[in-house]
Design an enzyme around this catalytic site. Structure first.
Site, PDB file in Angstrom:
ATOM      1  N   TYR A  46      43.769  45.482  33.877  1.00 61.14           N
ATOM      2  CA  TYR A  46      42.801  44.708  34.816  1.00 61.14           C
ATOM      3  C   TYR A  46      42.420  43.256  34.171  1.00 61.14           C
ATOM      4  O   TYR A  46      42.714  42.116  34.890  1.00 61.14           O
ATOM      5  CB  TYR A  46      41.609  45.590  34.812  1.00 61.14           C
ATOM      6  CG  TYR A  46      40.484  44.757  35.757  1.00 61.14           C
ATOM      7  CD1 TYR A  46      40.738  44.478  37.206  1.00 61.14           C
ATOM      8  CD2 TYR A  46      39.476  44.133  35.271  1.00 61.14           C
ATOM      9  CE1 TYR A  46      39.774  44.023  37.943  1.00 61.14           C
ATOM     10  CE2 TYR A  46      38.412  43.326  35.937  1.00 61.14           C
ATOM     11  CZ  TYR A  46      38.609  43.611  37.378  1.00 61.14           C
ATOM     12  OH  TYR A  46      37.726  42.677  38.243  1.00 61.14           O
ATOM     13  N   VAL A  53      49.784  44.843  50.219  1.00 59.74           N
ATOM     14  CA  VAL A  53      50.149  43.532  49.723  1.00 59.74           C
ATOM     15  C   VAL A  53      50.974  43.502  48.668  1.00 59.74           C
ATOM     16  O   VAL A  53      51.747  42.595  48.472  1.00 59.74           O
ATOM     17  CB  VAL A  53      48.777  42.767  49.134  1.00 59.74           C
ATOM     18  CG1 VAL A  53      47.906  42.749  50.152  1.00 59.74           C
ATOM     19  CG2 VAL A  53      48.160  43.515  47.842  1.00 59.74           C
ATOM     20  N   GLY A  69      41.658  42.824  51.501  1.00 59.57           N
ATOM     21  CA  GLY A  69      41.013  43.863  50.803  1.00 59.57           C
ATOM     22  C   GLY A  69      39.623  44.039  51.743  1.00 59.57           C
ATOM     23  O   GLY A  69      38.268  44.089  51.011  1.00 59.57           O
ATOM     24  N   ALA A  70      39.526  43.768  53.053  1.00 60.17           N
ATOM     25  CA  ALA A  70      38.214  43.796  53.805  1.00 60.17           C
ATOM     26  C   ALA A  70      37.993  45.136  54.495  1.00 60.17           C
ATOM     27  O   ALA A  70      37.993  45.507  55.634  1.00 60.17           O
ATOM     28  CB  ALA A  70      38.246  42.853  54.784  1.00 60.17           C
ATOM     29  N   SER A  74      37.830  37.532  38.429  1.00 63.17           N
ATOM     30  CA  SER A  74      36.679  38.242  37.874  1.00 63.17           C
ATOM     31  C   SER A  74      36.205  37.386  36.555  1.00 63.17           C
ATOM     32  O   SER A  74      37.236  36.494  36.422  1.00 63.17           O
ATOM     33  CB  SER A  74      37.049  39.597  37.558  1.00 63.17           C
ATOM     34  OG  SER A  74      36.366  40.097  36.736  1.00 63.17           O
ATOM     35  N   LYS A  76      44.124  39.727  35.641  1.00 66.08           N
ATOM     36  CA  LYS A  76      43.273  38.954  36.204  1.00 66.08           C
ATOM     37  C   LYS A  76      43.406  37.538  35.442  1.00 66.08           C
ATOM     38  O   LYS A  76      43.309  36.456  36.019  1.00 66.08           O
ATOM     39  CB  LYS A  76      41.860  39.239  36.228  1.00 66.08           C
ATOM     40  CG  LYS A  76      41.333  40.166  37.005  1.00 66.08           C
ATOM     41  CD  LYS A  76      41.452  40.102  38.390  1.00 66.08           C
ATOM     42  CE  LYS A  76      41.165  40.916  39.406  1.00 66.08           C
ATOM     43  NZ  LYS A  76      41.177  40.726  40.897  1.00 66.08           N
ATOM     44  N   ILE A 109      28.833  42.715  41.242  1.00 60.40           N
ATOM     45  CA  ILE A 109      28.283  42.373  42.619  1.00 60.40           C
ATOM     46  C   ILE A 109      27.712  43.837  43.157  1.00 60.40           C
ATOM     47  O   ILE A 109      28.569  44.919  42.611  1.00 60.40           O
ATOM     48  CB  ILE A 109      29.759  42.095  43.555  1.00 60.40           C
ATOM     49  CG1 ILE A 109      30.516  41.021  42.923  1.00 60.40           C
ATOM     50  CG2 ILE A 109      29.542  41.866  44.958  1.00 60.40           C
ATOM     51  CD1 ILE A 109      31.682  40.512  43.439  1.00 60.40           C
TER      52      ILE A 109
END
Length: 268
Positions: free
Chosen positions: A163, A70, A15-16, A149, A167, A196
């Site tokens: 989500y 992925v 995920g970069a 998260s 997680k 973030i």
């Protein structure tokens, strides 16, 4: 403190893809400590991944790009093999790739929302773990850091069901992974960020502003007021915690969930 602590190590960061994203910050931090870093993203994000690789190389570090979905086991195996064939080993895996589709209203979620979140946040992450572990075993150990998260610790109002559920599942799977492979020198830990300061956060501010009929600035101020430190994290602050868990400085730490959230306490 940890300068050059990763000299000779090979790291994969998923995920970069974003210029101001967490994945890039993680890759840069690992490279600063001496690691050779492979940055990954989907084929649709090729330009972003390659631009981030170019920046890291310009700093004098070794980096490469690997395109991978992925959630596809075949692509995962090919991606890990490409890194190992290039640099001879894999010592560090940071699973940063993640999605957050869906709704906070149960009946508004469709199969595609559940499947998309599960495919990346859980299955995709564990596929990468499965792929790198044989190489880590060959080297006598390694470190896996999975990015969850605060939504993986507890629920908060407004968070999409798929989500939050995935997680939480990621946290549980990582704890099992840590138990299974501890005797082989492979550590597995979770970092749980709060807000973030990335493009994604700006999008969230805009959505809040529209939903509540306030300005983006007011939305940001409202969200920051819920953080004891009073602001979102910079990507580098999350990256520092991840680099610590990837390094020999955390050699006796495995199976933990580390909130890096400015004191945020999610609801239950």
């Amino acid at each position: 403190m940890y300068m050059n602590s990763l000299e000779g190590k090979v790291a994969i960061v998923t995920g970069a893809t974003k210029a101001k994203g967490l994945g890039k910050a993680i890759a840069e931090k690992l490279a600063e400590q001496g690691a050779k870093v492979a940055l990954t993203g989907r084929a649709s994000s090729k330009e972003g991944v390659e631009a981030n690789v170019a920046e890291i190389k310009a700093s004098g570090a070794e980096a490469m790009s690997v395109l991978v979905d992925v959630s596809d086991p075949g692509e995962v195996d090919a991606a890990v093999k490409a890194v190992a064939d290039t640099w001879g080993r894999v010592d560090i895996l940071v699973n940063n790739a993640g999605v957050g589709f869906g709704s906070a209203v149960l009946n508004e979620n469709e199969d595609k929302d559940w499947n998309a979140n599960y495919g990346v946040n859980v299955k995709g992450t564990m596929e990468l773990c499965r792929g790198v572990i044989p190489y880590m075993e060959q080297s006598g150990g390694g470190s896996i850091v999975n990015v969850a998260s605060t939504a993986g610790i507890a629920a908060s109002v407004g968070m999409p069901y798929p989500y939050v559920a995935t997680k939480h599942a990621l946290v549980g799977a990582t704890k099992v992974l840590a138990l299974e492979f501890a005797s082989k020198g492979i550590r597995a830990n979770v970092v749980a960020p709060g807000a973030i300061n990335t493009d994604m956060l700006q999008t969230a501010y805009a959505a809040i502003a529209e939903a509540e009929g306030i300005s983006v600035e007011e939305a940001a101020a409202k969200e920051n007021a819920s953080i004891p430190i009073g602001r979102p994290a910079e990507p580098t602050e999350i990256a520092e915690a991840i680099a610590f868990l990837a390094s020999p400085a955390s050699s006796y730490i495995t199976g933990i969930v580390l909130p890096v959230a400015g004191g945020m306490a999610p609801g239950i």
